[in-house]
Design a protein around this motif. Structure first.
Motif, PDB file in Angstrom:
ATOM      1  N   GLU A 139      40.462  57.991  31.640  1.00 33.68           N
ATOM      2  CA  GLU A 139      41.602  57.231  31.130  1.00 33.68           C
ATOM      3  C   GLU A 139      41.594  55.790  31.612  1.00 33.68           C
ATOM      4  N   ASP A 140      41.165  55.582  32.848  1.00 32.75           N
ATOM      5  CA  ASP A 140      41.225  54.254  33.462  1.00 32.75           C
ATOM      6  C   ASP A 140      39.821  53.852  33.921  1.00 32.75           C
ATOM      7  N   TYR A 141      39.184  52.980  33.166  1.00 32.69           N
ATOM      8  CA  TYR A 141      37.812  52.576  33.484  1.00 32.69           C
ATOM      9  C   TYR A 141      37.731  51.736  34.758  1.00 32.69           C
ATOM     10  N   GLU A 142      38.842  51.179  35.198  1.00 31.65           N
ATOM     11  CA  GLU A 142      38.812  50.414  36.446  1.00 31.65           C
ATOM     12  C   GLU A 142      38.436  51.312  37.618  1.00 31.65           C
ATOM     13  N   ILE A 143      38.814  52.570  37.550  1.00 27.73           N
ATOM     14  CA  ILE A 143      38.424  53.509  38.606  1.00 27.73           C
ATOM     15  C   ILE A 143      36.907  53.653  38.619  1.00 27.73           C
ATOM     16  N   ILE A 144      36.321  53.753  37.429  1.00 25.64           N
ATOM     17  CA  ILE A 144      34.852  53.867  37.342  1.00 25.64           C
ATOM     18  C   ILE A 144      34.203  52.606  37.890  1.00 25.64           C
ATOM     19  N   ARG A 145      34.728  51.432  37.490  1.00 21.24           N
ATOM     20  CA  ARG A 145      34.125  50.174  37.944  1.00 21.24           C
ATOM     21  C   ARG A 145      34.240  50.018  39.455  1.00 21.24           C
ATOM     22  N   ASN A 146      35.323  50.490  40.022  1.00 16.15           N
ATOM     23  CA  ASN A 146      35.461  50.424  41.484  1.00 16.15           C
ATOM     24  C   ASN A 146      34.391  51.277  42.161  1.00 16.15           C
ATOM     25  N   TYR A 147      34.113  52.447  41.588  1.00 16.00           N
ATOM     26  CA  TYR A 147      33.060  53.290  42.142  1.00 16.00           C
ATOM     27  C   TYR A 147      31.684  52.652  41.950  1.00 16.00           C
ATOM     28  N   ILE A 148      31.463  52.025  40.788  1.00 15.90           N
ATOM     29  CA  ILE A 148      30.189  51.335  40.560  1.00 15.90           C
ATOM     30  C   ILE A 148      29.974  50.264  41.626  1.00 15.90           C
ATOM     31  N   ASP A 149      31.013  49.480  41.914  1.00 20.06           N
ATOM     32  CA  ASP A 149      30.888  48.433  42.925  1.00 20.06           C
ATOM     33  C   ASP A 149      30.520  49.012  44.286  1.00 20.06           C
ATOM     34  N   LEU A 150      31.016  50.206  44.586  1.00 22.74           N
ATOM     35  CA  LEU A 150      30.765  50.820  45.886  1.00 22.74           C
ATOM     36  C   LEU A 150      29.398  51.507  45.959  1.00 22.74           C
ATOM     37  N   VAL A 151      28.930  52.015  44.824  1.00 22.04           N
ATOM     38  CA  VAL A 151      27.752  52.891  44.834  1.00 22.04           C
ATOM     39  C   VAL A 151      26.483  52.218  44.308  1.00 22.04           C
ATOM     40  N   ALA A 152      26.580  51.470  43.214  1.00 25.69           N
ATOM     41  CA  ALA A 152      25.396  50.887  42.580  1.00 25.69           C
ATOM     42  C   ALA A 152      24.996  49.588  43.283  1.00 25.69           C
ATOM     43  N   LYS A 153      23.732  49.369  43.456  1.00 27.20           N
ATOM     44  CA  LYS A 153      23.223  48.220  44.188  1.00 27.20           C
ATOM     45  C   LYS A 153      23.488  46.910  43.453  1.00 27.20           C
ATOM     46  N   GLY A 154      24.107  45.956  44.152  1.00 31.41           N
ATOM     47  CA  GLY A 154      24.275  44.610  43.617  1.00 31.41           C
ATOM     48  C   GLY A 154      25.561  44.355  42.865  1.00 31.41           C
ATOM     49  N   GLU A 176      29.471  43.887  42.335  1.00 33.92           N
ATOM     50  CA  GLU A 176      30.514  43.395  43.239  1.00 33.92           C
ATOM     51  C   GLU A 176      31.670  42.814  42.430  1.00 33.92           C
ATOM     52  N   ASP A 177      32.874  43.321  42.692  1.00 31.74           N
ATOM     53  CA  ASP A 177      34.080  42.812  42.043  1.00 31.74           C
ATOM     54  C   ASP A 177      33.859  42.680  40.538  1.00 31.74           C
ATOM     55  N   THR A 178      33.299  43.731  39.943  1.00 27.67           N
ATOM     56  CA  THR A 178      32.874  43.669  38.543  1.00 27.67           C
ATOM     57  C   THR A 178      34.020  43.377  37.580  1.00 27.67           C
ATOM     58  N   ALA A 179      35.182  43.940  37.847  1.00 28.59           N
ATOM     59  CA  ALA A 179      36.314  43.739  36.942  1.00 28.59           C
ATOM     60  C   ALA A 179      36.615  42.258  36.739  1.00 28.59           C
ATOM     61  N   LYS A 180      36.490  41.480  37.800  1.00 29.04           N
ATOM     62  CA  LYS A 180      36.795  40.042  37.712  1.00 29.04           C
ATOM     63  C   LYS A 180      35.574  39.222  37.346  1.00 29.04           C
ATOM     64  N   LYS A 181      34.450  39.484  37.999  1.00 29.18           N
ATOM     65  CA  LYS A 181      33.269  38.639  37.821  1.00 29.18           C
ATOM     66  C   LYS A 181      32.582  38.839  36.475  1.00 29.18           C
ATOM     67  N   SER A 182      32.879  39.950  35.784  1.00 29.72           N
ATOM     68  CA  SER A 182      32.249  40.193  34.485  1.00 29.72           C
ATOM     69  C   SER A 182      32.961  39.477  33.350  1.00 29.72           C
ATOM     70  N   GLU A 183      34.065  38.803  33.642  1.00 31.84           N
ATOM     71  CA  GLU A 183      34.788  38.067  32.604  1.00 31.84           C
ATOM     72  C   GLU A 183      33.986  36.841  32.162  1.00 31.84           C
TER      73      GLU A 183
END
Length: 772
Positions: free
Chosen positions: A587-602, A604-611
Motif C-alpha cells: 500500500e505504501d511504497y515509501e516503506i519499500i524505499r526505506n528498506y531499499i535505502d537500508l539494504v541495497a548498496k549505494g 540513500e534518501d531515495t524518496a527525496k534524491k530521486s526527484e
C-alpha cells in the motif's frame, strides 16, 4: 483427468509467409519518417488525444519513464518529444485500448492461440482480470484475486524444498517491485532468482567486475558529448536505443569520431536525421561512423588484439601512445599483456577478422593520440562462449589508453529493458551477497538463504529434470527470451505451477505447468493510486542514475493491480507469521524505499534524491578506486582467441532484432532499415554463400544446428541477399531461438550463445543429415 495430460502447443506459431516486400536498405535513421511511424502506432492503439497526452509526459521529470530501453534522459530535455520511435511504439503497445479477459479465452483454447504468431498474440490487447488454466483444461477462466493468491500459496506450500521454486524477473519492473519480489523469494527460502540480465549483459557484469571492480558502466551521458572517439561494438543503436543517436550527434558536432564494429552496417551508424533539428527534417542529416569494421561474427578479440599490437609497436618508439603514468598507478599486468600481444601473427589476426587492413589502420590512427575514448557495446559482444573475454579485451584498450575516470571516457554497456540494471541493484540476483544478507537480517528481521541459487540456464535445467516445480514470472516472455525454445517449453510444462505477472498476452502464457495463472498488472504509463493518492516508482537507467516514474493514464481496468501490490498480497497470503508487514508495503511504497535505502548498496534518501533529475549510485571506476581488486589495481587480462570449428557446409548465425520489435515484443512486421517489409521469417546471407549453395533470392530454406549429436531445426525461412561477411548469416529472434542449444553458453556468465550459432541452410525440399 490423467496425470499424463499434455497440451499440444505450437512453439513457433504460424509459419506461413505474410507476403514479403523488399526494398533497398535505408541509409539514414529517424527523420520525419520515424516521427510518422511513431505517431501512426500511437494513434492506432491509443487514439490521438490519449496518445499525445502520454507522449508529452514520457521521460519528463514529472512524468513516467519510457517502458522501452534504459537509455538515460539528458539534463536539458525537450518538453515536446523526449522519446524515440521505438519508445513511442512501446508506449502504444502497453497502453492500447484493446482489452482481453475470460470471455476471449472461452472462444480460444491455448492450443488454438499457439498457432498464431507472436505478433498476433501481442495484438489481442491488455490483460484485465486474473485468469487460471486448470490441470487438464485448454481454456483460461476467470479467478478472483484472493482465490488466485490462495491457489499459488497452497502450491508453494506443497513443495518439498523452497529451492523447488523459481522466481524470474524481467527488466521492466520498478525498483520497488523488484526489491519486494526478491525479499519474498528470500523470505520464502531460496536464492533462485534468475533474471533477464542472465541472458544479455551477465557477461558484461562478470567481465567488468573482474577487471574494474563493478559490474556496471562508468560513463554518464554527458561523457559521450566530450569523447574524442566512441567505439560502438556489437550494438545497433538506430533500432535498439535510438535516443543514443542524439548523443552521438553531439559528439560528432564537437569534433569526435565514431568507430562501428559489427558484421552488419546498420542505418543508425551510417546517417542520422534528428527530427528536432532543421537539418534532420529538410537537410541531409549527420554522417555517423567515421570507420566501419565489418568483423566476422565473434572475431572481436582478434580485431582488438591486432589494434592493440599495432598501437604497442607505435608506443615502443616514442612511449606516447599508451598512458604509462595511468598504467603504472592504476593497473596490474602490463608487461604480461604486452608480451602476450607480441606473440600473435598480425596476418593471422587480420584473416580471422575478415576486415580490410586499411580500415584497421585508420582505426589505429584515430586511437593513437586520443585519450578520451568510450566503448559502447551490447549483445553482439556478450552472447558468445567467450563473451566475458570479449569485454575484457575491450577493457584492455581503455586501460592502456588511460581512458577511465575522466570526462569523455569509460565503459558504456548499453542495457536493454528500462530497469534491468535497477533490478540487479536492489537485489535480484541468484548469487549470494553476504553483506546484503547481513543488512536484510539486521533491518528486515529474517534470515535470508545463504546458498547460491539458479540462473536462467540452471533454472531451465532444474525444471526440465523435475527438480523445480513452481515457476513465477515478474513480467517478461520467458519461453521466447530463453535459448533452445523446445527444451525451455518442455521445462515449463514439467512444472506443477507457472505464474505470470503480465500486461499483454505472449507465448509463455500458453506453455504452462499443470496449472497456469496470469495476474494482470499496471503498465509503466498508467496511474497508480491508493486512496486517492498518486504513487510513484523509481528506476535506474543504464548509467546508474535513480529517478522517479509517475504514470499518467487511466488504468486499463479497475481490476488491474500494481506489481508491488500483487507481490505483497501474495506474500501475505503465503506467510502466516512473518516479521514484515507485507500488506503495508503493497500500500505504501515509501516503506519499500526505506528498506531499499537500508539494504541495497549505494541507495540513500531515495524518496527525496530521486526527484527531478534523480541521483547517481556510487561508481568506483569514476573515482579510480580499485581497492577491491588484487593489488588494489584494475586488471589487464590475457584473453584467448575464440575457437570456432565449422564444418565445410556450416555458417555462423547471429540472431538480431527487426526495427519493429523490442526484445521479444513484436510491434509490426517491417524492418525498413534493412529493406524488409511484412515478413520476419527471413535469413540475411552474402551472395557468394548463396551461390555456393545454389540458392536464389527468396528461396525457401530450413535451418539446422547440430550440437552434442542433437539436431535442432527452424523451418521455412526466405533467403535475402545482404551485405554481410561471407560465412556469416543473420536472422531474427525469437524465431531462431530454436537453434540455440541450452547447454552452450558463455564461460563464467552462462549467457546463451545466441550471437554465434553454427548452422546449416537447406532448401526446404532437402533432407538434412546430422553431422556433428
Amino acid at each position: 483427468m490423467s496425470q499424463n495430460f499434455k497440451r499440444n502447443i505450437s512453439l513457433t506459431g504460424a509459419e506461413e509467409f505474410t507476403n514479403i516486400k523488399l526494398g533497398d536498405p535505408v541509409r539514414d535513421a529517424a527523420g520525419m519518417l520515424g516521427v510518422k511511424e511513431a505517431l501512426k502506432h500511437g494513434f492506432k492503439e491509443m487514439g490521438v488525444l490519449r496518445s499525445m497526452g502520454a507522449l508529452l509526459k514520457m521521460n519528463q521529470k514529472d512524468g513516467f519513464d519510457c517502458p522501452s530501453c534504459a537509455w538515460p534522459d539528458p539534463e536539458k530535455r525537450s518538453s515536446v518529444a523526449e522519446y524515440c520511435e521505438n519508445g513511442a511504439k512501446a508506449l502504444a503497445d502497453e497502453s492500447t485500448t484493446d482489452k482481453i479477459g475470460a470471455d476471449m479465452f472461452k472462444k480460444w483454447s491455448v492450443e488454438e492461440l499457439s498457432h498464431l504468431s507472436d505478433y498476433e498474440l501481442n495484438k489481442f490487447g491488455r490483460l484485465v482480470e486474473p485468469l487460471v488454466l486448470r490441470p487438464g483444461s485448454l481454456h483460461y477462466e476467470s479467478i478472483s484475486w484472493d482465490d488466485a493468491y490462495k491457489l499459488i500459496a497452497d502450491e508453494l506450500k506443497k513443495l518439498d524444498s523452497p529451492d523447488e521454486a523459481i522466481f524470474y524477473t524481467s527488466g521492466r519492473s520498478s525498483n520497488e517491485a523488484a526489491f519486494l519480489y526478491g525479499t519474498f523469494a528470500r523470505a520464502f527460502g531460496t536464492n533462485n532468482m534468475p533474471d533477464c540480465s542472465n541472458m544479455c549483459h551477465e557477461s558484461s557484469g562478470v567481465a567488468l567486475g573482474e577487471t574494474l571492480g563493478i559490474g556496471k558502466g562508468s560513463t554518464v551521458l554527458e561523457d559521450l558529448y566530450e569523447a574524442e572517439v566512441i567505439i560502438i561494438a556489437g550494438q545497433n543503436p538506430g533500432t535498439n536505443h535510438p535516443r543514443m543517436l542524439s548523443a552521438l550527434e553531439k559528439c560528432k558536432n564537437n569534433g569526435g569520431k565514431i568507430i562501428s564494429i559489427n558484421p552488419l552496417e546498420e542505418s543508425g551508424l551510417v546517417n542520422f536525421k534528428n527530427p528536432q533539428h532543421l537539418s534532420g527534417v529538410i537537410g541531409s542529416g549527420v554522417d555517423m561512423a567515421d570507420v566501419h569494421l565489418p568483423v566476422n561474427i565473434n572475431q572481436d578479440i582478434p580485431l582488438i588484439k591486432l589494434i592493440l599490437k599495432k598501437l604497442a609497436i607505435l608506443d615502443s618508439v616514442d612511449k606516447s601512445v599508451f598512458d604509462h603514468v595511468f598504467i603504472e598507478k592504476y593497473t596490474s599486468g602490463y608487461d604480461t599483456l604486452i608480451a602476450d600481444l607480441m606473440q600473435y601473427d598480425e596476418k593471422d589476426l587480420l584473416k580471422r577478422t575478415g576486415v580490410d587492413e586499411s580500415a584497421i589502420n585508420k582505426t589505429v590512427a584515430l586511437l593513437r593520440h586520443s585519450s578520451k575514448i568510450i566503448i559502447c557495446w551490447a549483445m553482439g559482444l556478450t552472447q558468445h562462449k567467450n563473451g566475458v573475454e570479449n569485454i575484457r579485451e575491450f577493457v584492455n584498450l581503455l586501460l592502456l589508453k588511460g581512458a577511465l575516470g575522466k570526462p569523455g571516457a569509460g565503459t558504456c554497456p548499453v542495457r536493454g529493458h528500462s530497469n534491468v540494471q535497477g533490478d540487479r541493484s536492489v537485489g535480484i540476483q541468484h548469487f549470494v551477497d553476504k553483506d546484503m544478507n547481513a543488512r536484510i537480517e539486521k533491518y528486515m528481521h529474517f534470515t535470508p538463504p545463504s546458498e547460491q541459487g539458479l540462473d536462467v540456464v540452471e533454472s531451465m535445467q532444474a525444471m526440465h529434470n523435475g527438480k523445480a516445480k513452481a515457476f513465477l514470472c515478474l513480467g517478461g516472455n520467458f519461453l521466447m527470451a530463453a535459448s533452445d525454445t523446445k527444451y525451455t517449453a518442455e521445462a515449463l510444462q514439467n512444472c506443477n505451477l507457472t505464474v505470470q505477472i503480465s500486461t499483454k498476452l505472449n507465448r509463455t502464457h500458453l506453455v504452462t505447468g499443470k496449472t497456469g495463472i496470469i495476474l494482470p498488472t499496471l503498465g509503466r504509463s498508467e496511474k497508480d493510486e491508493q486512496n486517492g493518492k498518486r504513487r510513484y516508482f523509481t528506476v535506474e537507467n543504464s548509467m546508474g542514475k535513480i529517478s522517479q516514474s509517475k504514470g499518467v493514464l487511466k488504468p486499463a481496468s479497475d481490476n488491474v493491480r500494481s506489481e508491488p501490490q500483487i507481490i505483497a498480497e501474495l506474500a501475505d497470503a503465503y506467510f502466516e507469521n512473518h516479521p514484515l508487514d507485507w500488506k503495508a508495503m503493497g500500500e505504501d511504497y515509501e516503506i519499500i524505499r526505506n528498506y531499499i535505502d537500508l539494504v541495497a548498496k549505494g541507495f540513500e534518501d531515495t524518496a527525496k534524491k530521486s526527484e527531478g533529475h534523480g541521483y547517481y549510485l556510487p561508481n568506483n571506476v569514476r573515482n579510480l578506486d580499485f581497492s577491491m581488486l588484487p593489488k588494489g589495481k584494475a586488471q589487464l587480462t590475457i584473453n584467448k582467441l575464440p575457437e570456432h570449428v565449422l564444418a565445410p557446409d556450416e555458417l555462423m548465425l547471429m540472431t538480431i532484432r527487426s526495427h519493429d520489435q523490442f526484445n521479444t515484443t513484436i510491434y509490426g512486421l517491417d524492418d525498413r532499415y534493412r529493406g524488409v517489409y511484412n515478413e520476419r521469417r527471413v535469413v540475411f546471407m552474402n551472395q557468394k554463400d548463396m551461390d555456393a549453395r545454389g540458392l536464389k533470392k527468396l528461396d525457401v530454406v530450413n535451418l539446422t544446428s547440430t550440437y552434442d549429436g542433437i539436431v535442432r531445426k527452424a523451418n521455412k525461412f526466405l533467403i535475402i541477399p545482404y551485405k554481410i561477411p561471407t560465412g556469416n548469416i543473420a536472422a531474427y529472434f525469437p524465431e531462431t531461438n530454436l537453434l540455440v542449444p541450452y547447454n552452450h553458453f558463455a564461460k563464467r556468465s552462462n549467457t546463451p550463445i545466441s550471437k554465434s550459432v553454427r548452422v546449416r541452410v537447406y532448401k526446404k525440399e532437402s533432407n538434412p543429415v546430422a553431422i556433428d
